[in-house]
Design a protein around this motif. Structure first.
Motif, PDB file in Angstrom:
ATOM      1  N   PRO A 138       0.813  -1.218   0.000  1.00 27.08           N
ATOM      2  CA  PRO A 138       0.000   0.000   0.000  1.00 27.08           C
ATOM      3  C   PRO A 138       0.849   1.272   0.000  1.00 27.08           C
ATOM      4  O   PRO A 138       1.865   1.353   0.698  1.00 27.08           O
ATOM      5  CB  PRO A 138      -0.806  -0.121   1.300  1.00 27.08           C
ATOM      6  CG  PRO A 138      -0.911  -1.598   1.524  1.00 27.08           C
ATOM      7  CD  PRO A 138       0.406  -2.148   1.061  1.00 27.08           C
ATOM      8  N   LYS A 139       0.412   2.239  -0.791  1.00 27.48           N
ATOM      9  CA  LYS A 139       1.034   3.564  -0.866  1.00 27.48           C
ATOM     10  C   LYS A 139       2.490   3.536  -1.329  1.00 27.48           C
ATOM     11  O   LYS A 139       3.215   4.504  -1.169  1.00 27.48           O
ATOM     12  CB  LYS A 139       0.948   4.288   0.485  1.00 27.48           C
ATOM     13  CG  LYS A 139      -0.434   4.370   1.076  1.00 27.48           C
ATOM     14  CD  LYS A 139      -1.316   5.264   0.249  1.00 27.48           C
ATOM     15  CE  LYS A 139      -2.677   5.423   0.904  1.00 27.48           C
ATOM     16  NZ  LYS A 139      -3.599   6.149   0.095  1.00 27.48           N
ATOM     17  N   GLY A 140       2.942   2.393  -1.876  1.00 28.38           N
ATOM     18  CA  GLY A 140       4.325   2.287  -2.322  1.00 28.38           C
ATOM     19  C   GLY A 140       5.314   2.007  -1.200  1.00 28.38           C
ATOM     20  O   GLY A 140       6.526   2.110  -1.386  1.00 28.38           O
ATOM     21  N   SER A 141       4.795   1.622  -0.033  1.00 30.39           N
ATOM     22  CA  SER A 141       5.655   1.349   1.120  1.00 30.39           C
ATOM     23  C   SER A 141       6.642   0.222   0.818  1.00 30.39           C
ATOM     24  O   SER A 141       6.294  -0.755   0.159  1.00 30.39           O
ATOM     25  CB  SER A 141       4.799   0.951   2.330  1.00 30.39           C
ATOM     26  OG  SER A 141       5.616   0.637   3.430  1.00 30.39           O
ATOM     27  N   PRO A 142       7.867   0.326   1.337  1.00 36.62           N
ATOM     28  CA  PRO A 142       8.836  -0.764   1.168  1.00 36.62           C
ATOM     29  C   PRO A 142       8.571  -1.969   2.064  1.00 36.62           C
ATOM     30  O   PRO A 142       9.025  -3.069   1.776  1.00 36.62           O
ATOM     31  CB  PRO A 142      10.175  -0.125   1.544  1.00 36.62           C
ATOM     32  CG  PRO A 142       9.940   1.344   1.541  1.00 36.62           C
ATOM     33  CD  PRO A 142       8.494   1.539   1.858  1.00 36.62           C
ATOM     34  N   VAL A 143       7.856  -1.741   3.193  1.00 34.81           N
ATOM     35  CA  VAL A 143       7.666  -2.823   4.161  1.00 34.81           C
ATOM     36  C   VAL A 143       6.359  -2.642   4.910  1.00 34.81           C
ATOM     37  O   VAL A 143       5.864  -1.518   5.064  1.00 34.81           O
ATOM     38  CB  VAL A 143       8.884  -2.900   5.133  1.00 34.81           C
ATOM     39  CG1 VAL A 143       8.997  -1.655   5.971  1.00 34.81           C
ATOM     40  CG2 VAL A 143       8.865  -4.136   5.994  1.00 34.81           C
ATOM     41  N   GLU A 144       5.774  -3.749   5.343  1.00 42.41           N
ATOM     42  CA  GLU A 144       4.561  -3.768   6.158  1.00 42.41           C
ATOM     43  C   GLU A 144       4.699  -4.922   7.137  1.00 42.41           C
ATOM     44  O   GLU A 144       5.171  -6.001   6.762  1.00 42.41           O
ATOM     45  CB  GLU A 144       3.331  -3.965   5.275  1.00 42.41           C
ATOM     46  CG  GLU A 144       2.027  -4.007   6.029  1.00 42.41           C
ATOM     47  CD  GLU A 144       0.813  -4.105   5.106  1.00 42.41           C
ATOM     48  OE1 GLU A 144      -0.297  -4.257   5.631  1.00 42.41           O
ATOM     49  OE2 GLU A 144       0.966  -4.029   3.865  1.00 42.41           O
ATOM     50  N   ILE A 145       4.301  -4.691   8.379  1.00 47.34           N
ATOM     51  CA  ILE A 145       4.413  -5.707   9.434  1.00 47.34           C
ATOM     52  C   ILE A 145       3.053  -5.883  10.094  1.00 47.34           C
ATOM     53  O   ILE A 145       2.385  -4.896  10.422  1.00 47.34           O
ATOM     54  CB  ILE A 145       5.446  -5.284  10.514  1.00 47.34           C
ATOM     55  CG1 ILE A 145       6.825  -5.029   9.911  1.00 47.34           C
ATOM     56  CG2 ILE A 145       5.494  -6.302  11.652  1.00 47.34           C
ATOM     57  CD1 ILE A 145       7.570  -6.245   9.424  1.00 47.34           C
ATOM     58  N   ASP A 146       2.655  -7.146  10.327  1.00 51.14           N
ATOM     59  CA  ASP A 146       1.490  -7.407  11.177  1.00 51.14           C
ATOM     60  C   ASP A 146       1.868  -8.394  12.268  1.00 51.14           C
ATOM     61  O   ASP A 146       2.902  -9.058  12.181  1.00 51.14           O
ATOM     62  CB  ASP A 146       0.253  -7.826  10.370  1.00 51.14           C
ATOM     63  CG  ASP A 146       0.326  -9.216   9.770  1.00 51.14           C
ATOM     64  OD1 ASP A 146       0.949 -10.122  10.351  1.00 51.14           O
ATOM     65  OD2 ASP A 146      -0.274  -9.417   8.702  1.00 51.14           O
ATOM     66  N   VAL A 147       1.040  -8.447  13.308  1.00 48.92           N
ATOM     67  CA  VAL A 147       1.376  -9.181  14.524  1.00 48.92           C
ATOM     68  C   VAL A 147       0.145  -9.850  15.089  1.00 48.92           C
ATOM     69  O   VAL A 147      -0.959  -9.311  15.006  1.00 48.92           O
ATOM     70  CB  VAL A 147       1.944  -8.203  15.587  1.00 48.92           C
ATOM     71  CG1 VAL A 147       2.122  -8.866  16.933  1.00 48.92           C
ATOM     72  CG2 VAL A 147       3.237  -7.584  15.139  1.00 48.92           C
ATOM     73  N   ILE A 148       0.371 -11.003  15.700  1.00 47.67           N
ATOM     74  CA  ILE A 148      -0.611 -11.626  16.575  1.00 47.67           C
ATOM     75  C   ILE A 148       0.039 -11.725  17.948  1.00 47.67           C
ATOM     76  O   ILE A 148       1.154 -12.220  18.072  1.00 47.67           O
ATOM     77  CB  ILE A 148      -1.036 -13.028  16.086  1.00 47.67           C
ATOM     78  CG1 ILE A 148      -1.628 -12.950  14.676  1.00 47.67           C
ATOM     79  CG2 ILE A 148      -2.028 -13.665  17.063  1.00 47.67           C
ATOM     80  CD1 ILE A 148      -1.849 -14.312  14.022  1.00 47.67           C
ATOM     81  N   ALA A 149      -0.665 -11.236  18.978  1.00 44.68           N
ATOM     82  CA  ALA A 149      -0.136 -11.267  20.347  1.00 44.68           C
ATOM     83  C   ALA A 149      -1.119 -11.974  21.265  1.00 44.68           C
ATOM     84  O   ALA A 149      -2.340 -11.858  21.095  1.00 44.68           O
ATOM     85  CB  ALA A 149       0.113  -9.848  20.844  1.00 44.68           C
ATOM     86  N   ARG A 150      -0.573 -12.698  22.249  1.00 43.99           N
ATOM     87  CA  ARG A 150      -1.398 -13.302  23.301  1.00 43.99           C
ATOM     88  C   ARG A 150      -1.369 -12.373  24.521  1.00 43.99           C
ATOM     89  O   ARG A 150      -0.306 -11.855  24.859  1.00 43.99           O
ATOM     90  CB  ARG A 150      -0.871 -14.672  23.693  1.00 43.99           C
ATOM     91  CG  ARG A 150      -1.727 -15.362  24.746  1.00 43.99           C
ATOM     92  CD  ARG A 150      -1.324 -16.808  25.017  1.00 43.99           C
ATOM     93  NE  ARG A 150      -1.005 -17.584  23.838  1.00 43.99           N
ATOM     94  CZ  ARG A 150      -1.879 -18.099  22.971  1.00 43.99           C
ATOM     95  NH1 ARG A 150      -3.159 -17.897  23.157  1.00 43.99           N
ATOM     96  NH2 ARG A 150      -1.482 -18.792  21.937  1.00 43.99           N
ATOM     97  N   ILE A 151      -2.536 -12.184  25.143  1.00 48.57           N
ATOM     98  CA  ILE A 151      -2.630 -11.295  26.296  1.00 48.57           C
ATOM     99  C   ILE A 151      -3.150 -12.043  27.513  1.00 48.57           C
ATOM    100  O   ILE A 151      -3.823 -13.067  27.390  1.00 48.57           O
ATOM    101  CB  ILE A 151      -3.532 -10.076  26.003  1.00 48.57           C
ATOM    102  CG1 ILE A 151      -4.928 -10.510  25.559  1.00 48.57           C
ATOM    103  CG2 ILE A 151      -2.878  -9.163  24.989  1.00 48.57           C
ATOM    104  CD1 ILE A 151      -5.951  -9.391  25.432  1.00 48.57           C
ATOM    105  N   ALA A 152      -2.841 -11.508  28.690  1.00 47.54           N
ATOM    106  CA  ALA A 152      -3.371 -12.020  29.943  1.00 47.54           C
ATOM    107  C   ALA A 152      -4.794 -11.506  30.101  1.00 47.54           C
ATOM    108  O   ALA A 152      -5.142 -10.444  29.580  1.00 47.54           O
ATOM    109  CB  ALA A 152      -2.511 -11.559  31.103  1.00 47.54           C
ATOM    110  N   PRO A 153      -5.606 -12.262  30.842  1.00 42.18           N
ATOM    111  CA  PRO A 153      -6.997 -11.801  31.082  1.00 42.18           C
ATOM    112  C   PRO A 153      -7.037 -10.483  31.835  1.00 42.18           C
ATOM    113  O   PRO A 153      -6.152 -10.082  32.500  1.00 42.18           O
ATOM    114  CB  PRO A 153      -7.632 -12.918  31.891  1.00 42.18           C
ATOM    115  CG  PRO A 153      -6.610 -13.969  32.121  1.00 42.18           C
ATOM    116  CD  PRO A 153      -5.337 -13.531  31.484  1.00 42.18           C
TER     117      PRO A 153
END
Length: 153
Positions: A138-153
């Motif tokens: 998107p937008k000509g970006s060189p890099v994109e990062i996504d994440v999945i995180a586990r959280i405490a209740p």
């Protein structure tokens, strides 16, 4: 080891406001004990800081620094939906690298994000990962990062 806030301070980082989505999605979504963070671009103060293909207009080192910026934006997206102290594990990181023909060092680029997650979250920052070369972002970006995180209740 201190809190996440302590480590951010030690690294000289301030969590920015979450970057505004560029399309129809939310920056992060909590589902049970997981937080899914949408792909984040290297945006600072609302502006994309670089464009181009890695291995052509953008060097590997510069792209790794951009991936670090993406990771900071992932942390901002996390912080927009949960207290960062609740993060128990960065489970999965996916890095997309807009790659020039023949460029094959995508893992070195995504290390910029992976290393930051380790520095900020300590052992909880260790994660599974994919580093994928793509034709365009998107937008000509060189890099994109996504994440999945586990959280405490």
């Amino acid at each position: 080891m201190g809190t996440v806030a302590d480590r951010l301070t030690e690294l000289g980082l301030t969590v920015p406001e979450v970057a505004a989505p560029v399309a129809a999605y939310v920056p992060a979504l909590v589902d049970g004990d997981l937080v899914y963070v949408s792909g984040q671009l290297p945006v600072i103060a609302g502006e994309l800081v670089a464009t181009g293909k890695v291995g052509a207009e953008v060097s590997t080192d510069a792209a790794a620094a951009l991936a670090r910026t993406c990771a900071v934006n992932c942390i901002a997206a996390l912080a927009s939906v949960v207290d960062l102290e609740r993060v128990r594990q960065i489970v999965k990181v996916t890095g997309f690298v807009a790659s020039a023909p023949g460029f094959t060092d995508q893992p070195l680029v995504v290390n910029g994000a992976s290393e930051l997650f380790g520095a900020v979250f300590g052992p909880a920052g260790q994660h599974a990962r994919s580093a994928v070369g793509v034709a365009e972002l998107p937008k000509g970006s060189p890099v994109e990062i996504d994440v999945i995180a586990r959280i405490a209740p």
